[in-house]
Design a protein around this motif. Structure first.
Motif, PDB file in Angstrom:
ATOM      1  N   TYR A 170      -6.284 -29.951 114.625  1.00  0.00           N
ATOM      2  CA  TYR A 170      -5.811 -29.833 116.008  1.00  0.00           C
ATOM      3  C   TYR A 170      -4.322 -30.172 116.031  1.00  0.00           C
ATOM      4  O   TYR A 170      -3.898 -31.181 115.454  1.00  0.00           O
ATOM      5  CB  TYR A 170      -6.554 -30.790 116.938  1.00  0.00           C
ATOM      6  CG  TYR A 170      -8.048 -30.611 116.937  1.00  0.00           C
ATOM      7  CD1 TYR A 170      -8.671 -29.728 117.817  1.00  0.00           C
ATOM      8  CD2 TYR A 170      -8.837 -31.326 116.039  1.00  0.00           C
ATOM      9  CE1 TYR A 170     -10.049 -29.570 117.802  1.00  0.00           C
ATOM     10  CE2 TYR A 170     -10.212 -31.173 116.031  1.00  0.00           C
ATOM     11  CZ  TYR A 170     -10.809 -30.303 116.907  1.00  0.00           C
ATOM     12  OH  TYR A 170     -12.182 -30.134 116.888  1.00  0.00           O
ATOM     13  N   SER A 179      -5.165 -33.012 127.794  1.00  0.00           N
ATOM     14  CA  SER A 179      -6.348 -32.196 127.518  1.00  0.00           C
ATOM     15  C   SER A 179      -6.464 -31.865 126.030  1.00  0.00           C
ATOM     16  O   SER A 179      -7.568 -31.823 125.479  1.00  0.00           O
ATOM     17  CB  SER A 179      -6.319 -30.907 128.346  1.00  0.00           C
ATOM     18  OG  SER A 179      -5.192 -30.110 128.007  1.00  0.00           O
ATOM     19  N   GLN A 180      -5.343 -31.636 125.357  1.00  0.00           N
ATOM     20  CA  GLN A 180      -5.373 -31.363 123.918  1.00  0.00           C
ATOM     21  C   GLN A 180      -5.929 -32.564 123.148  1.00  0.00           C
ATOM     22  O   GLN A 180      -6.790 -32.425 122.271  1.00  0.00           O
ATOM     23  CB  GLN A 180      -3.963 -31.048 123.400  1.00  0.00           C
ATOM     24  CG  GLN A 180      -3.354 -29.761 123.916  1.00  0.00           C
ATOM     25  CD  GLN A 180      -1.930 -29.587 123.401  1.00  0.00           C
ATOM     26  OE1 GLN A 180      -1.292 -30.535 122.945  1.00  0.00           O
ATOM     27  NE2 GLN A 180      -1.444 -28.359 123.471  1.00  0.00           N
ATOM     28  N   HIS A 183      -9.622 -33.148 123.941  1.00  0.00           N
ATOM     29  CA  HIS A 183     -10.475 -32.140 123.309  1.00  0.00           C
ATOM     30  C   HIS A 183     -10.739 -32.494 121.848  1.00  0.00           C
ATOM     31  O   HIS A 183     -11.880 -32.418 121.371  1.00  0.00           O
ATOM     32  CB  HIS A 183      -9.806 -30.767 123.396  1.00  0.00           C
ATOM     33  CG  HIS A 183     -10.559 -29.682 122.697  1.00  0.00           C
ATOM     34  ND1 HIS A 183     -11.758 -29.184 123.149  1.00  0.00           N
ATOM     35  CD2 HIS A 183     -10.278 -28.995 121.551  1.00  0.00           C
ATOM     36  CE1 HIS A 183     -12.195 -28.241 122.326  1.00  0.00           C
ATOM     37  NE2 HIS A 183     -11.317 -28.107 121.348  1.00  0.00           N
ATOM     38  N   HIS A 186     -12.869 -35.759 121.704  1.00  0.00           N
ATOM     39  CA  HIS A 186     -14.188 -35.559 122.312  1.00  0.00           C
ATOM     40  C   HIS A 186     -15.074 -34.695 121.423  1.00  0.00           C
ATOM     41  O   HIS A 186     -16.282 -34.949 121.305  1.00  0.00           O
ATOM     42  CB  HIS A 186     -14.035 -34.909 123.691  1.00  0.00           C
ATOM     43  CG  HIS A 186     -15.313 -34.840 124.464  1.00  0.00           C
ATOM     44  ND1 HIS A 186     -15.877 -35.957 125.052  1.00  0.00           N
ATOM     45  CD2 HIS A 186     -16.161 -33.800 124.739  1.00  0.00           C
ATOM     46  CE1 HIS A 186     -16.994 -35.601 125.656  1.00  0.00           C
ATOM     47  NE2 HIS A 186     -17.190 -34.310 125.472  1.00  0.00           N
ATOM     48  N   ARG A 187     -14.503 -33.679 120.787  1.00  0.00           N
ATOM     49  CA  ARG A 187     -15.286 -32.848 119.866  1.00  0.00           C
ATOM     50  C   ARG A 187     -15.838 -33.696 118.723  1.00  0.00           C
ATOM     51  O   ARG A 187     -16.981 -33.528 118.291  1.00  0.00           O
ATOM     52  CB  ARG A 187     -14.417 -31.721 119.310  1.00  0.00           C
ATOM     53  CG  ARG A 187     -14.126 -30.599 120.289  1.00  0.00           C
ATOM     54  CD  ARG A 187     -15.356 -29.713 120.518  1.00  0.00           C
ATOM     55  NE  ARG A 187     -15.807 -29.063 119.294  1.00  0.00           N
ATOM     56  CZ  ARG A 187     -15.347 -27.910 118.834  1.00  0.00           C
ATOM     57  NH1 ARG A 187     -14.391 -27.269 119.513  1.00  0.00           N
ATOM     58  NH2 ARG A 187     -15.830 -27.383 117.726  1.00  0.00           N
TER      59      ARG A 187
END
Length: 252
Positions: A170, A179-180, A183, A186-187
Motif C-alpha cells: 500500500y 482513508s488510505q 484501508h 483495516h484489511r
C-alpha cells in the motif's frame, strides 16, 4: 486510543474481571528512522495527524474497534527506527521481541528516503528469522506519497518488492489521506480476525483460575473468627479474682 506503556516490556491490555474479553489483534510497525511509523499508527487509531512526534519512543497503543461486526482490541507496537551500518542491519532485542509478540508485522519505508527502502528486504529477512515457524503475516507500506517533489523511490518499485517478498503493498500519505491508512490497516485486521485465535497462555489460565477461586471464596459462607488463644485464660483469671473479692466481703 490508549497509550499502554513503553515497549521495553510488552503486556496485554487489561480487561474487566467479569466481562468477556475482546479478541486481541497485535501488530508491530517496523522501519527506518523518520519514515512516519508513529504518524501512521496514530492516524489509523485516532484519524488525527500530528506532524511532530518524539522519535524512537517505542510505545504500545491500544484501541477497541469493529472488524467485520466483531468488537476487537487492536494493539499496535510502534518501534524505534532501525538503522543500517556498513550495509548490515541488526534488530535490537526489543524489536525482535515485538516481532515474536505480534500477530502481524507492518514494514514501512518513506518514498522520500531511498535508504529506508533499501532497508526493507533485510528487515523482511530478519522478520522471517525472528518469527521462525510462527512467522506473522507481513504487509509493506510506502509512506509520504504526497511529497511528490521529494520522491526518491519510484512508484513501481514498491509493488515489485512486495511481490518478491510475497506480501501486500500500500502506498499512503499519513498527513493527507486517512482513508488510505485506514484501508491498509483495516484489511490486515480483517485478515487476522478470520484466523482462529491463539490458544490461551499459561498466564491467562492462571488469571482465570485466580478469578474463579476469588469468586468461590465470595460465594462461600462466612467463617466465624477464631477466638483468641488467651480468651479462656482471661475468663478463668477474672472468675478467680471475682471469687476472691466475694470471699473477702463475706469475711468482713
Amino acid at each position: 486510543m490508549r497509550l499502554i506503556q513503553n515497549m521495553t516490556t510488552i503486556a496485554e491490555c487489561p480487561t474487566p474481571e467479569y466481562s468477556a474479553p475482546n479478541r486481541v489483534i497485535k501488530m508491530a510497525v517496523i522501519g527506518g528512522s523518520g519514515v512516519g511509523k508513529t504518524a501512521l499508527v496514530v492516524r489509523f487509531l485516532t484519524r488525527r495527524f500530528i506532524g511532530d512526534y518524539e522519535r524512537n519512543a517505542g510505545n504500545l497503543y491500544s484501541r477497541e474497534v469493529q472488524v467485520d461486526s466483531e468488537q476487537v482490541t487492536i494493539q499496535v507496537q510502534d518501534t524505534p527506527g532501525v538503522e543500517m551500518t556498513d550495509n548490515c542491519v541488526t534488530l535490537p532485542d526489543h524489536v525482535a521481541c515485538s516481532i515474536q509478540w505480534a500477530d502481524a508485522v507492518v514494514l514501512v519505508y518513506s518514498v522520500t528516503d531511498r535508504r529506508s527502502f533499501d532497508l526493507i528486504e533485510q528487515l523482511h529477512q530478519l522478520v522471517v528469522r525472528a518469527g521462525g515457524a510462527n512467522m506473522p503475516p507481513v504487509i509493506l507500506l510506502a509512506n509520504k506519497s504526497d511529497l511528490l517533489h521529494l520522491r526518491r523511490v519510484d512508484s513501481q518499485q514498491g509493488p515489485l518488492l512486495a511481490g518478491t517478498l510475497g506480501c501486500s503493498f500500500y502506498e499512503v500519505s499519513a498527513s493527507e489521506d486517512y482513508s488510505q491508512v485506514h484501508h491498509a490497516f483495516h484489511r490486515l485486521c480483517c485478515q487476522l480476525a478470520k484466523q482462529p485465535p491463539p490458544p490461551a497462555s499459561n498466564s491467562s489460565s492462571s488469571h482465570a483460575n485466580s478469578a474463579s477461586t476469588a469468586t468461590e471464596k465470595r460465594r462461600s459462607p462466612l467463617i466465624p473468627r477464631p477466638k483468641s488463644p488467651n480468651m479462656q485464660d482471661l475468663k478463668r483469671r477474672f472468675k478467680q479474682a471475682l471469687s476472691a473479692k466475694v470471699r473477702t466481703v463475706t469475711s468482713v
